[in-house]
Design an enzyme around this catalytic site. Sequence first.
Site, PDB file in Angstrom:
ATOM      1  N   CYS A  55       0.820  -1.212   0.000  1.00  0.00           N
ATOM      2  CA  CYS A  55       0.000   0.000   0.000  1.00  0.00           C
ATOM      3  C   CYS A  55       0.854   1.264   0.000  1.00  0.00           C
ATOM      4  CB  CYS A  55      -0.883  -0.009   1.238  1.00  0.00           C
ATOM      5  SG  CYS A  55       0.117   0.055   2.742  1.00  0.00           S
ATOM      6  N   CYS A 120       2.521  -6.815  -5.817  1.00  0.00           N
ATOM      7  CA  CYS A 120       3.435  -6.010  -5.002  1.00  0.00           C
ATOM      8  C   CYS A 120       4.001  -4.837  -5.781  1.00  0.00           C
ATOM      9  CB  CYS A 120       4.609  -6.877  -4.539  1.00  0.00           C
ATOM     10  SG  CYS A 120       5.710  -7.341  -5.898  1.00  0.00           S
ATOM     11  N   LEU A 263      -2.371   9.805  22.204  1.00  0.00           N
ATOM     12  CA  LEU A 263      -1.800  10.759  21.251  1.00  0.00           C
ATOM     13  C   LEU A 263      -1.404   9.942  20.028  1.00  0.00           C
ATOM     14  CD1 LEU A 263       0.664  12.830  23.450  1.00  0.00           C
ATOM     15  CD2 LEU A 263      -1.783  13.086  23.184  1.00  0.00           C
ATOM     16  N   GLY A 266       2.594   8.509  14.608  1.00  0.00           N
ATOM     17  CA  GLY A 266       2.739   7.707  13.390  1.00  0.00           C
ATOM     18  C   GLY A 266       1.633   6.684  13.213  1.00  0.00           C
ATOM     19  N   ASP A 366      13.695  -1.870  19.624  1.00  0.00           N
ATOM     20  CA  ASP A 366      15.095  -1.841  19.198  1.00  0.00           C
ATOM     21  C   ASP A 366      15.838  -0.638  19.757  1.00  0.00           C
ATOM     22  OD1 ASP A 366      15.597  -4.086  17.613  1.00  0.00           O
ATOM     23  OD2 ASP A 366      14.355  -3.278  16.019  1.00  0.00           O
ATOM     24  N   PHE A 777       0.084 -20.170  -5.678  1.00  0.00           N
ATOM     25  CA  PHE A 777       1.005 -21.206  -5.191  1.00  0.00           C
ATOM     26  C   PHE A 777       0.288 -22.439  -4.664  1.00  0.00           C
ATOM     27  CE2 PHE A 777       2.581 -16.891  -4.070  1.00  0.00           C
ATOM     28  CZ  PHE A 777       3.433 -16.756  -5.146  1.00  0.00           C
ATOM     29  N   ARG A 851       2.733 -25.244  -3.780  1.00  0.00           N
ATOM     30  CA  ARG A 851       3.861 -25.429  -4.703  1.00  0.00           C
ATOM     31  C   ARG A 851       4.719 -26.654  -4.350  1.00  0.00           C
ATOM     32  NH1 ARG A 851       6.935 -19.898  -6.302  1.00  0.00           N
ATOM     33  NH2 ARG A 851       7.452 -20.388  -8.428  1.00  0.00           N
ATOM     34  N   SER A1019       2.855 -26.872 -12.297  1.00  0.00           N
ATOM     35  CA  SER A1019       3.728 -26.344 -13.358  1.00  0.00           C
ATOM     36  C   SER A1019       3.326 -26.877 -14.726  1.00  0.00           C
ATOM     37  CB  SER A1019       5.202 -26.693 -13.100  1.00  0.00           C
ATOM     38  OG  SER A1019       5.543 -26.371 -11.796  1.00  0.00           O
ATOM     39  N   GLU A1200       7.210 -25.286 -10.032  1.00  0.00           N
ATOM     40  CA  GLU A1200       7.303 -26.028  -8.776  1.00  0.00           C
ATOM     41  C   GLU A1200       8.661 -26.676  -8.520  1.00  0.00           C
ATOM     42  OE1 GLU A1200       3.988 -28.790  -8.710  1.00  0.00           O
ATOM     43  OE2 GLU A1200       2.948 -27.284  -7.564  1.00  0.00           O
TER      44      GLU A1200
HETATM   45  C1  LIG Z   1       5.068  -3.137  10.637  1.00  0.00           C
HETATM   46  C2  LIG Z   1       5.777  -2.653  11.854  1.00  0.00           C
HETATM   47  C3  LIG Z   1       7.086  -3.031  12.076  1.00  0.00           C
HETATM   48  C4  LIG Z   1       7.758  -2.586  13.210  1.00  0.00           C
HETATM   49  N1  LIG Z   1       9.046  -3.000  13.408  1.00  0.00           N
HETATM   50  C5  LIG Z   1       9.699  -2.619  14.535  1.00  0.00           C
HETATM   51  C6  LIG Z   1      11.029  -3.059  14.772  1.00  0.00           C
HETATM   52  O1  LIG Z   1      11.626  -3.787  13.968  1.00  0.00           O
HETATM   53  N2  LIG Z   1      11.640  -2.676  15.929  1.00  0.00           N
HETATM   54  C7  LIG Z   1      11.005  -1.882  16.828  1.00  0.00           C
HETATM   55  O2  LIG Z   1      11.592  -1.547  17.841  1.00  0.00           O
HETATM   56  N3  LIG Z   1       9.761  -1.433  16.628  1.00  0.00           N
HETATM   57  C8  LIG Z   1       9.085  -1.811  15.502  1.00  0.00           C
HETATM   58  N4  LIG Z   1       7.807  -1.380  15.296  1.00  0.00           N
HETATM   59  C9  LIG Z   1       7.166  -0.546  16.317  1.00  0.00           C
HETATM   60  C10 LIG Z   1       7.313   0.933  15.991  1.00  0.00           C
HETATM   61  O3  LIG Z   1       8.621   1.330  16.214  1.00  0.00           O
HETATM   62  C11 LIG Z   1       6.370   1.699  16.902  1.00  0.00           C
HETATM   63  O4  LIG Z   1       5.053   1.333  16.578  1.00  0.00           O
HETATM   64  C12 LIG Z   1       6.496   3.169  16.712  1.00  0.00           C
HETATM   65  O5  LIG Z   1       7.764   3.619  17.023  1.00  0.00           O
HETATM   66  C13 LIG Z   1       5.462   3.929  17.522  1.00  0.00           C
HETATM   67  O6  LIG Z   1       5.480   5.281  17.151  1.00  0.00           O
HETATM   68  P1  LIG Z   1       4.188   6.018  16.594  1.00  0.00           P
HETATM   69  O7  LIG Z   1       4.545   7.432  16.431  1.00  0.00           O
HETATM   70  O8  LIG Z   1       3.682   5.367  15.376  1.00  0.00           O
HETATM   71  O9  LIG Z   1       3.198   5.786  17.793  1.00  0.00           O
HETATM   72  P2  LIG Z   1       1.625   5.901  17.827  1.00  0.00           P
HETATM   73  O10 LIG Z   1       1.007   4.639  17.355  1.00  0.00           O
HETATM   74  O11 LIG Z   1       1.192   7.130  17.163  1.00  0.00           O
HETATM   75  O12 LIG Z   1       1.443   6.015  19.400  1.00  0.00           O
HETATM   76  C14 LIG Z   1       1.872   4.967  20.219  1.00  0.00           C
HETATM   77  C15 LIG Z   1       1.653   5.257  21.710  1.00  0.00           C
HETATM   78  O13 LIG Z   1       2.529   6.253  22.154  1.00  0.00           O
HETATM   79  C16 LIG Z   1       1.812   7.306  22.800  1.00  0.00           C
HETATM   80  N5  LIG Z   1       2.483   8.543  22.421  1.00  0.00           N
HETATM   81  C17 LIG Z   1       2.813   8.933  21.180  1.00  0.00           C
HETATM   82  N6  LIG Z   1       3.460  10.095  21.252  1.00  0.00           N
HETATM   83  C18 LIG Z   1       3.535  10.442  22.553  1.00  0.00           C
HETATM   84  C19 LIG Z   1       4.057  11.536  23.258  1.00  0.00           C
HETATM   85  N7  LIG Z   1       4.677  12.517  22.646  1.00  0.00           N
HETATM   86  N8  LIG Z   1       3.937  11.534  24.578  1.00  0.00           N
HETATM   87  C20 LIG Z   1       3.325  10.558  25.240  1.00  0.00           C
HETATM   88  N9  LIG Z   1       2.795   9.509  24.643  1.00  0.00           N
HETATM   89  C21 LIG Z   1       2.907   9.448  23.304  1.00  0.00           C
HETATM   90  C22 LIG Z   1       0.417   7.215  22.270  1.00  0.00           C
HETATM   91  O14 LIG Z   1      -0.503   7.717  23.192  1.00  0.00           O
HETATM   92  C23 LIG Z   1       0.265   5.739  22.041  1.00  0.00           C
HETATM   93  O15 LIG Z   1      -0.144   5.123  23.227  1.00  0.00           O
HETATM   94  C24 LIG Z   1       7.109  -1.770  14.153  1.00  0.00           C
HETATM   95  C25 LIG Z   1       5.791  -1.370  13.939  1.00  0.00           C
HETATM   96  C26 LIG Z   1       5.122  -1.812  12.800  1.00  0.00           C
HETATM   97  C27 LIG Z   1       3.708  -1.389  12.565  1.00  0.00           C
HETATM   98  S1  FES Z   2       5.088 -10.067  -8.327  1.00  0.00           S
HETATM   99 FE1  FES Z   2       5.577  -9.566  -6.303  1.00  0.00          FE
HETATM  100  S2  FES Z   2       4.020 -10.536  -5.196  1.00  0.00           S
HETATM  101 FE2  FES Z   2       3.668 -11.229  -7.163  1.00  0.00          FE
HETATM  102  S1  FES Z   3      -1.220  -3.365   3.252  1.00  0.00           S
HETATM  103 FE1  FES Z   3      -0.163  -1.737   4.102  1.00  0.00          FE
HETATM  104  S2  FES Z   3       1.731  -2.565   4.554  1.00  0.00           S
HETATM  105 FE2  FES Z   3       0.602  -4.274   3.948  1.00  0.00          FE
END
Ligand SMILES: Cc1cc2nc3c(=O)[nH]c(=O)nc-3n(C[C@H](O)[C@H](O)[C@H](O)COP(=O)(O)OP(=O)(O)OC[C@H]3O[C@@H](n4cnc5c(N)ncnc54)[C@H](O)[C@@H]3O)c2cc1C
Ligand code: FES
Ligand code: FES
Length: 1268
Positions: A55, A120, A263, A266, A366, A777, A851, A1019, A1200
């Site tokens: 997306c 994709c 709040l 992201g 992390d 598949f 597959r 296949s 396959e």
């Molecule tokens: C597909 C995917 C992969 C990810 N992979 C990793 C990874 O490999 N390693 C890893 O460590 N993390 C990973 N994450 C987690 C990601 O790092 C966190 O979701 C992200 O950092 C949260 O930040 P946000 O701004 O999106 O938070 P939001 O979802 O917007 O908010 C999260 C929480 O924080 C609170 N908040 C936000 N801002 C504040 C503020 N200023 N003060 C007080 N509270 C606040 C909100 O109230 C809420 O409860 C992954 C997430 C996804 C969806």
């Molecule tokens: S071409 Fe990438 S998922 Fe099919």
């Molecule tokens: S549909 Fe949004 S990341 Fe998979």
Amino acid sequence: MSAENEGDMLCFFINGKKVTEKNADPETMLLSFLREKLRLTGTKSGCGGGGCGACTVMVSRYQPATKTIMHFSANACLLPLCSLQGAAVTTVEGVGSTKSRIHPVQERIAKAHGSQCGFCTPGMVMSMYTLLRNKPQPSMEDITQHLAGNLCRCTGYRPIIDGCRTFCQEENCCQATGAGDCCLNGDTNDDEAEHEKPRLFNKEEFLPLDPSQEIIFPPELILMSESASPQSLTFQGERMRWVSPSSLQELLQLKTRNPAAPLVMGNTNIGPDIKFKGTVHPLIISPTRVMELFEVTQTPQGVWVGAGCSLSELQSLLEKLLLQSPQEKTELFRALIQQLGNLGSQQIRNVASLGGHIMSAFPNSDLNPVLAAGSCRVSVISNGGRREVPLDQNFFVRDSAFCLYSLLQEGGVCPSFPTGSEEGEQLLHGDHRDEGVLLRGVSVVQDVSIYYGGMGPTTVSASKTCQAIISRRWDEETLSRAYDVLLEELVLPPSAPGGKVEFRRSLTLSFLFKFNLEVLQRLRDMNVITDEVPEKMQPLPKEIQPSLQEFQSQSEQDPVGRPMMHRSALSQATGEAVYCDDIPTTDGELFLALVTSSRAKARITGLDVSEALQLPGVVDKVREMCGYEEELLAESEVSCVGQMLCAVLADTRAHARRGAAAVKVGYEDLPEPIFTTEEAIEKSSFYEPLRSIERGNVTEAFKTVDQIHEGEFRMGGQEHFYMETQSMLVVPVGEETEFNVYVSSQYLSFTQDAIAETLGIPSNRVMCHVKRIGGAFGGKVFKTAILACITSVAAWKTNRAVRCVLERGEDMLITGGRHPVLAKYKVGFMHDGRIVAADIQTNLPSNTAFRGFGVPQGLMVLENMINDVAMALGRPADQIREMNMYEGPSITHYKFAFSPENLRRCWQECKEKCEFSARRSAVQEFNLQHRWRKRGMAIVPVKFGLAFSESFLNQAAALVHIYKDGSVLVSHGGTEMGQGLHTKMQQVASRELHIPASKIYISETSTNTVPNTSPSGGSYGTDANGMAVKDACQILYQRLEPIRKKNPKGSWESWVMAAFLDKISLSVTGFYRGPDLYMDWEKMEGQPYAYFTFGVCCCEVELDCLTGDYRTVRTDIVADIGKSVNPSMDIGQIEGAFMQGLGLFTLEELKFSPAGLLYTRGPSQYKIPAVCDVPLHFNVYLLSDSDNPHAIYSSKGIGEPVLFLGSTAFFAIKDAVSAARSDSGLFGPFSLNSPATPERICLACASPLTQKIPASKPGSFTPWALNI
Ligand SMILES: Cc1cc2nc3c(=O)[nH]c(=O)nc-3n(C[C@H](O)[C@H](O)[C@H](O)COP(=O)(O)OP(=O)(O)OC[C@H]3O[C@@H](n4cnc5c(N)ncnc54)[C@H](O)[C@@H]3O)c2cc1C
Ligand code: FES
Ligand code: FES
């Protein structure tokens, strides 16, 4: 601020057009708005949770402070519509179009054959497009980093990378063109013939990238953002209210009045919670317009970073700071940069905020361990004022009460990074995920700070271990003591959530050990110590190199036998290609959502839909269900979690899903559910008939052998993870119970028959259509038909069009994948390695087709057995394989005669191409020099039978029409699912009719044009349908012969018109009656295949024995696919299948709870191969001068067969583990189950550290996950 309940007007731009939305719903994400409201269906939905990248869109924002425009990629599935005020969004449709101008990114990915099923592709295009908007000449590292969050299940990534690589600056040298030697190395390639070798694409024809042609940022938005007096914004949805305050003061007031409101920054944590856990927040506060949250201030103590800054902004900031300050002041920054490089995808980092990350306090964060170990501080603000608090263990523990109720961050959360250190003080950090260690002091440790992620509900501090280190010399004795304390301090109960308890515990030790190696290295570099450091820890290699693809090509004139782009690749790359869920909605259309069982084995005591039916938009339900062969909706009992019980119909998908969630089901659990293979064996829960093949007298043979080895091998199942989930749309035509069914199925006739039987109508009332599917598949045969039956009943009941599209989690839960296997074997062999007798027993039936149809599992057991023999004899496995390989005229164990000559040729050629002997010696040399890093190599062959043993399936038909203008419409019974079947059929028709492929069109596959189709599987699609198309075209061409003779110089169009005027039929049905195959299980013999496809693969891997991480350094595949109809397609299939196999054998692990619930229901929990898993050198060679009399134009099926070659990575890992074990004094066969995950690898390496971990006593606890 607006009055309560009254919403503001949302204003933003999409593809240069202004969008204003009065009633923006806070629950609507950009993805559904694009697809459902604006009908911009190029942006795809693959997971809905930020994990697949399908997306991806580009978001651009004007920054008034710097007067600059920022472009970043984002996942539209997690981007709340309401957050887009003032933004400009670019989707794949805005980048380029086949109707106007395609963009170079779209062109290059398409022409480099980087689009197979294409689902994709728009996401790939958008990730790459955004990178180019920011950096028109990226490096390979930039490319891999920006594509890391985009999953592709078809291509194996190599062609996508090759297409994108053409934008790199370094690309214009011979290295990047795959020519082997490189001018950069000072090598020149004198061999002219080398340059004449056919290539898969010609980059000379690519459009140049011209940044001046890009869509401009809307001036109106610049004006808006510079002139607007800040005002808070409110958007009111059905269930949630969104308020975006414009100042810190307002934010404080709002948060104080609504302490429970989250709040949202992201939305990468809150968003998945709302979506997957059904959390409802009546109020959401979006502080993205509060400027203080984005401030960055440098002070002598460090840098204050606003909590609103995104993680990628943080990354760029830290990278800049690295350049400004000396190394000793930036250790922490380096550690954070390293962590950020591994954190999520580029799309996630672009939106996830630092504050959101810290406050989410993920156990596996992390960043938090490093921030905590770095003594960072957080500045928090509430109505009570501003405070500074250390970001330590206590901070994470009290965070939920702390943040949600009373406090709001000033600039939210502001960690300070100590950049300075006192005289003589060293700041060092570990380079390991989930761990942060800081050590101050040199020979006598003055201060140390150790934090771990993944060892508790949040980041935890190893304070006792620190105490055991402080004030002691940094030496072996201290370290050894530290390990003991650490083991006592950080204990995980055996049933801890997340499982892998022993592995996680061993990692705590390994990380400390690695840290020690780093410290020693650093001290040595500073001449503090003079001793040799045991081993310098380097990161695993990661730069993807140009690869080779070798094949024979036909002449330019012949449309068959040379690379030709997938006929829809450009439409796929521009987002114009239509998949099932892209079909526009019809008036009154309903959406169907399923209610599934939450119990594994239970009686249904009640099912109450009354509450659901009261919800807004809910129209009806489907519960009573006439069945097709199996019970479609469970009536009285359920036999697994995820079994379908009932369906809810509503006007929108959101309403339908809310309706389904509101259905109440009562259960009474039934005793003794069976989950594991062992339980099934114990309770004799087998599918009948049990089948076996025995050749020769095994009992007698065992008496003659020199040695006997008995082993056991377990192999997990696999989820298809086709990028397009199960999708269907059933449209009642309105009279005589006729239905049009649009369905992503690889077996249309089966779906048609199932629907007809379920509805009790003849098949001639059910017209099934499929234009293309986003990968299958094997997973879009049976369950698809069942889902289509349920959807058809709903359409029949309501007499309205009904659409059903599964969410990723539902799809994974409901549909079933490849079956797991537990095998026990006993093998007898001679001292020289010849295997004389083998006895093998496997259990568990197949879940569904995938597959390879069970073949990879069987082969895997055998190859593992051969590996054991090699290890028992202390001989290289390739020698044992070669010695026991078919030679000369051979017969299989089911008495099928064949020639293995080409298998042997593949074997020899692969060994030569990959320089097996020399590299084997190099691997041994490497292993002698490294204790904690090991390399391993393996070479594995495959022989795979083609065609269906159920003989009636070996047939196909085609319908070819020639229209008066000379254009040709071809229909056949096969489904286009990325394998390029339609392209190959176009090539066949082009050759047979002697016209350019451009005159030939394939619209769709449908049961009303070609009836009684066979599945597109095994296949066998090209073999069968190709012959049918060939037959039809030959008949047509012959019909035109008299006309051609009359006017030999005439054009195709003139002949066609003349034929029409002469009343010659220009429409023909072609038919192919395939081979009569069989398998007689009574006699244990048969001819179940038409022929064999052969292949051999060599892999080399490098392993980090301390963490179990590995990287495939090089892969070489030689495949015998006869004379390829289209080498670009076939090489694409080989690479894609190899990568899927690599996933199966080394990455993809399904986890079930003790109650039988699938935990792994999305890309965040179930890891399929991504760009970072591609072999660094990935070479494919098609065996030259090979023939095959059994298939069209002497080709062979390929989709396959080579999946199994992914096992080569497994055996290379096993080889490397074996080297690690021998350093620990362990020799001979050992058990490594599949997939070889880091957990299994690390434990199998049996390092002294892992050996310190006490094993949990089986039976004394309930494990978090079952060993299925
Ligand atoms: C597909 C995917 C992969 C990810 N992979 C990793 C990874 O490999 N390693 C890893 O460590 N993390 C990973 N994450 C987690 C990601 O790092 C966190 O979701 C992200 O950092 C949260 O930040 P946000 O701004 O999106 O938070 P939001 O979802 O917007 O908010 C999260 C929480 O924080 C609170 N908040 C936000 N801002 C504040 C503020 N200023 N003060 C007080 N509270 C606040 C909100 O109230 C809420 O409860 C992954 C997430 C996804 C969806
Ligand atoms: S071409 Fe990438 S998922 Fe099919
Ligand atoms: S549909 Fe949004 S990341 Fe998979």
